[in-house]
Design a protein around this motif. Structure first.
Motif, PDB file in Angstrom:
ATOM      1  N   SER A  17       0.751  -1.199  -0.045  1.00  0.00           N
ATOM      2  CA  SER A  17      -0.019   0.121  -0.019  1.00  0.00           C
ATOM      3  C   SER A  17       0.778   1.295  -0.066  1.00  0.00           C
ATOM      4  O   SER A  17       0.781   2.052  -0.616  1.00  0.00           O
ATOM      5  CB  SER A  17      -0.831  -0.205   1.322  1.00  0.00           C
ATOM      6  OG  SER A  17      -0.406  -0.413   2.308  1.00  0.00           O
ATOM      7  N   GLU A  36      10.394   3.718   5.908  1.00  0.00           N
ATOM      8  CA  GLU A  36      10.051   2.134   6.478  1.00  0.00           C
ATOM      9  C   GLU A  36      10.878   1.849   7.626  1.00  0.00           C
ATOM     10  O   GLU A  36      11.953   1.997   7.527  1.00  0.00           O
ATOM     11  CB  GLU A  36      10.307   1.044   5.087  1.00  0.00           C
ATOM     12  CG  GLU A  36      10.522  -0.283   5.413  1.00  0.00           C
ATOM     13  CD  GLU A  36       9.257  -0.867   6.172  1.00  0.00           C
ATOM     14  OE1 GLU A  36       8.101  -0.635   5.406  1.00  0.00           O
ATOM     15  OE2 GLU A  36       9.254  -1.554   6.950  1.00  0.00           O
ATOM     16  N   ASP A 417      -4.149  -2.671   3.420  1.00  0.00           N
ATOM     17  CA  ASP A 417      -5.099  -3.624   2.882  1.00  0.00           C
ATOM     18  C   ASP A 417      -6.492  -3.776   3.798  1.00  0.00           C
ATOM     19  O   ASP A 417      -7.255  -4.277   3.307  1.00  0.00           O
ATOM     20  CB  ASP A 417      -4.420  -5.074   2.981  1.00  0.00           C
ATOM     21  CG  ASP A 417      -3.873  -5.746   4.336  1.00  0.00           C
ATOM     22  OD1 ASP A 417      -3.925  -4.918   4.967  1.00  0.00           O
ATOM     23  OD2 ASP A 417      -3.347  -6.795   4.182  1.00  0.00           O
TER      24      ASP A 417
HETATM   25  C1  LIG Z   1       1.467 -15.559   4.686  1.00  0.00           C
HETATM   26  C2  LIG Z   1       0.920 -14.638   4.029  1.00  0.00           C
HETATM   27  C3  LIG Z   1       0.498 -15.090   2.644  1.00  0.00           C
HETATM   28  C4  LIG Z   1      -0.491 -14.191   1.978  1.00  0.00           C
HETATM   29  N1  LIG Z   1      -0.819 -14.554   0.628  1.00  0.00           N
HETATM   30  C5  LIG Z   1      -1.354 -13.748  -0.249  1.00  0.00           C
HETATM   31  C6  LIG Z   1      -1.798 -14.080  -1.554  1.00  0.00           C
HETATM   32  O1  LIG Z   1      -1.485 -15.246  -1.879  1.00  0.00           O
HETATM   33  N2  LIG Z   1      -2.380 -13.148  -2.277  1.00  0.00           N
HETATM   34  C7  LIG Z   1      -2.648 -12.000  -1.932  1.00  0.00           C
HETATM   35  O2  LIG Z   1      -3.174 -11.097  -2.512  1.00  0.00           O
HETATM   36  N3  LIG Z   1      -2.466 -11.580  -0.696  1.00  0.00           N
HETATM   37  C8  LIG Z   1      -1.670 -12.323   0.325  1.00  0.00           C
HETATM   38  N4  LIG Z   1      -1.401 -11.905   1.615  1.00  0.00           N
HETATM   39  C9  LIG Z   1      -1.785 -10.610   2.061  1.00  0.00           C
HETATM   40  C10 LIG Z   1      -0.732  -9.221   1.644  1.00  0.00           C
HETATM   41  O3  LIG Z   1       0.456  -9.922   1.939  1.00  0.00           O
HETATM   42  C11 LIG Z   1      -1.161  -8.314   2.286  1.00  0.00           C
HETATM   43  O4  LIG Z   1      -2.509  -7.883   2.099  1.00  0.00           O
HETATM   44  C12 LIG Z   1      -0.261  -7.105   1.783  1.00  0.00           C
HETATM   45  O5  LIG Z   1       1.140  -7.414   1.836  1.00  0.00           O
HETATM   46  C13 LIG Z   1      -0.439  -5.929   2.772  1.00  0.00           C
HETATM   47  O6  LIG Z   1       0.274  -4.827   2.486  1.00  0.00           O
HETATM   48  P1  LIG Z   1       0.104  -3.445   3.079  1.00  0.00           P
HETATM   49  O7  LIG Z   1       1.086  -2.528   2.543  1.00  0.00           O
HETATM   50  O8  LIG Z   1      -1.395  -3.015   3.507  1.00  0.00           O
HETATM   51  O9  LIG Z   1       0.671  -3.722   4.865  1.00  0.00           O
HETATM   52  P2  LIG Z   1       2.269  -4.543   4.891  1.00  0.00           P
HETATM   53  O10 LIG Z   1       2.666  -5.415   4.074  1.00  0.00           O
HETATM   54  O11 LIG Z   1       2.005  -4.688   6.349  1.00  0.00           O
HETATM   55  O12 LIG Z   1       3.260  -3.176   5.324  1.00  0.00           O
HETATM   56  C14 LIG Z   1       3.101  -2.339   6.375  1.00  0.00           C
HETATM   57  C15 LIG Z   1       4.902  -1.630   6.399  1.00  0.00           C
HETATM   58  O13 LIG Z   1       4.758  -0.734   7.407  1.00  0.00           O
HETATM   59  C16 LIG Z   1       5.983  -0.850   7.986  1.00  0.00           C
HETATM   60  N5  LIG Z   1       5.773  -0.222   9.372  1.00  0.00           N
HETATM   61  C17 LIG Z   1       4.965  -0.542  10.445  1.00  0.00           C
HETATM   62  N6  LIG Z   1       4.979   0.453  11.204  1.00  0.00           N
HETATM   63  C18 LIG Z   1       5.784   1.519  10.625  1.00  0.00           C
HETATM   64  C19 LIG Z   1       6.231   2.838  11.551  1.00  0.00           C
HETATM   65  N7  LIG Z   1       5.875   3.180  12.882  1.00  0.00           N
HETATM   66  N8  LIG Z   1       6.942   3.513  10.825  1.00  0.00           N
HETATM   67  C20 LIG Z   1       7.302   3.183   9.491  1.00  0.00           C
HETATM   68  N9  LIG Z   1       6.949   1.927   8.785  1.00  0.00           N
HETATM   69  C21 LIG Z   1       6.290   0.996   9.446  1.00  0.00           C
HETATM   70  C22 LIG Z   1       6.050  -2.296   8.196  1.00  0.00           C
HETATM   71  O14 LIG Z   1       7.360  -2.767   8.459  1.00  0.00           O
HETATM   72  C23 LIG Z   1       5.638  -2.727   6.869  1.00  0.00           C
HETATM   73  O15 LIG Z   1       6.752  -3.024   5.977  1.00  0.00           O
HETATM   74  C24 LIG Z   1      -0.501 -12.828   2.544  1.00  0.00           C
HETATM   75  C25 LIG Z   1      -0.069 -12.484   3.696  1.00  0.00           C
HETATM   76  C26 LIG Z   1       0.605 -13.588   4.269  1.00  0.00           C
HETATM   77  C27 LIG Z   1       1.366 -12.855   5.682  1.00  0.00           C
END
Ligand SMILES: Cc1cc2nc3c(=O)[nH]c(=O)nc-3n(C[C@H](O)[C@H](O)[C@H](O)COP(=O)(O)OP(=O)(O)OC[C@H]3O[C@@H](n4cnc5c(N)ncnc54)[C@H](O)[C@@H]3O)c2cc1C
Length: 441
Positions: A17, A36, A417
């Motif tokens: 995201s 990050e 997400d």
């Molecule tokens: C095992 C597993 C399998 C999956 N399989 C699938 C799949 O097959 N298909 C699919 O579509 N989705 C899948 N998903 C879901 C998908 O991985 C997530 O929906 C997506 O990666 C979420 O992205 P995000 O950016 O919302 O959050 P995140 O990936 O959680 O990103 C948040 C980021 O913020 C950082 N952060 C946190 N706090 C701070 C702070 N205070 N300051 C700076 N940085 C910070 C974290 O370190 C992290 O890098 C799976 C998830 C998992 C765990």
């Protein structure tokens, strides 16, 4: 850093995201700073080296679908689409513990593959009887015509209201729900489930095709930082944000963990709800933020098994009557191994408390039961990864209360997400939330 620590936009979190938000800010002509807290990029979609085998493995196998428009926009932009293998038509072999197998092959005709291909694929399944096929097709037609009313039901209540038999729910809809929503049919929101079916399984063209990365997830996203730098953006790794600074309901910037203050009138947080809760000032007494504490998570258990025997020529398989749900064939560098499999167990609350050894033994035995060719195969190395907070659990109540990206604080926008996209908590939901967030600043 900019000379006076001031930026067009500050984005927190380099998961999908955050990357998507940064990419769309850059496309709008802004020069954002992406912060990050870890050394890595990709957040919950990342890979690392397994020391024993030397193989790069993911924190859990990730699969994408043809309908992942916002996610692929990101991957295309950084030039990494060639690292993702696309199935021409949705093709899923099913394997049962008694050694029986079947195949879902969603190929249509005359160039019509979307819902037509899916309907034909269902008709070709041998493990369903004629009555089940008819009720499934009628359900698909009602979805296509938009006359289903999921309301605030769970997926299970909704499927029963649509006359789906216990067998259909067990063999077809439960695997779909587990894979796409990381929850059980009796838990997840029917409204979101219907969106998944309409967009992915009964969508147009190749919406239902599966896309499988051919490299580690971290490698897939690694070019992003250089892409940003070349376009005026910047990334700061290994530095968390400790507070979002707000004055008179207007965001002013952020304070880093080392005390440095950075300034911007536009801040996008792209971090999970529990992480956001920690950096919101206590004085900000708004229900939008106090709701964050009520969000529930669902675990995913992933494991890698290195066998001393060749696995059949199947790239992926859904396995049935088992705790394990999906098997993916991977390549391995390990000299003594003949095959490497990645296995996944979504909504794995019942198994996540077991020891890693118990999980490895159980799943290896399930592989041996479903694939007679693997009977007698020994596991020479294994790795179990428990992601206890893999995704938020989108039950009907959570779906109603998912926060919109626009927060009540001026200039503060929330991506992730778990925010309100109408989609499940997936790579696509994350990428779409980032795109919406960027459009709001
Ligand atoms: C095992 C597993 C399998 C999956 N399989 C699938 C799949 O097959 N298909 C699919 O579509 N989705 C899948 N998903 C879901 C998908 O991985 C997530 O929906 C997506 O990666 C979420 O992205 P995000 O950016 O919302 O959050 P995140 O990936 O959680 O990103 C948040 C980021 O913020 C950082 N952060 C946190 N706090 C701070 C702070 N205070 N300051 C700076 N940085 C910070 C974290 O370190 C992290 O890098 C799976 C998830 C998992 C765990």
């Amino acid at each position: 850093m900019s000379p006076n620590n001031t930026f067009d936009a500050i984005i927190l979190g380099a998961g999908i995201s955050g990357m998507s938000a940064a990419m769309h800010c850059i496309k709008q002509g802004k020069s954002p700073l992406l912060i990050e807290s870890t050394a890595n990029i990709g957040g919950r979609a990342r890979s690392f080296e397994d020391r024993v085998s030397g193989d790069i493995i993911d924190n859990g196998q990730h699969v994408m679908m043809g309908c992942y428009a916002s996610f692929f926009e990101l991957i295309k932009e950084i030039g990494m689409m060639h690292k993702i293998h696309k199935q021409k038509y949705l093709t899923i072999p099913f394997h049962f513990t008694n050694g029986e197998k079947d195949l879902l092959f969603a190929k249509g005709f005359a160039g019509l593959h979307g819902s037509i291909g899916m309907a034909l694929g269902m008709l070709r399944l041998n493990f369903l009887n004629g009555k089940d096929k008819r009720s499934m097709l009628l359900f698909a037609l009602r979805l296509k015509l938009g006359i289903c009313r999921p309301g605030s039901m769970t997926a299970m209540e909704f499927l029963l209201s649509e006359a789906q038999s216990g067998r259909l729910i067990e063999l077809i809809w439960t695997p779909v729900i587990l894979a796409t929503m990381n929850g059980k049919p009796e838990e997840v929101s029917a409204k979101v489930f219907v969106t998944v079916l309409r967009l992915a399984f009964f969508g147009s063209g190749d919406a239902s095709s599966l896309y499988i990365p051919q490299c580690g997830l971290s490698e897939l996203f690694e070019p992003f930082e250089a892409w940003m730098n070349e376009r005026g953006g910047k990334m700061l790794r290994s530095m968390g944000v400790s507070t979002i600074d707000i004055e008179h309901n207007q965001v002013k910037g952020v304070t880093l963990q080392d005390g440095t203050k950075l300034f911007s009138s536009s801040v996008i947080t792209a971090i999970p709800p529990h992480a956001l809760q920690k950096i919101i000032p206590d004085a900000l007494n708004h229900s939008y933020f106090s709701e964050l504490g009520h969000i529930n998570y669902s675990p995913i258990v992933s494991l890698y098994l290195w066998f001393d025997k060749e696995f059949p020529e199947i790239q992926l398989s859904a396995i049935m009557d088992t705790k394990t749900q999906w098997i993916f064939k991977k390549t391995t560098k390990m000299q003594s191994a003949k095959s490497l499999l990645a296995l996944t167990i979504s909504a794995g609350d019942e198994i996540v408390g077991n020891s890693t050894e118990e999980i490895a033994n159980l799943c290896a035995e399930e592989v041996r039961q479903c694939f007679p060719e693997m009977r007698g195969a020994n596991v020479i190395h294994w790795k179990v990864i428990k992601e206890k907070s893999a995704t938020v659990l989108i039950d009907p109540d959570t779906e109603e209360r998912r926060p919109n990206q626009k927060s009540p604080v001026d200039g503060l926008v929330i991506a992730g997400d778990w925010t309100n996209t109408g989609l499940p908590a997936t790579l696509e939901g994350a990428a779409l939330s980032g795109k919406i967030a960027a459009s709001l600043i």
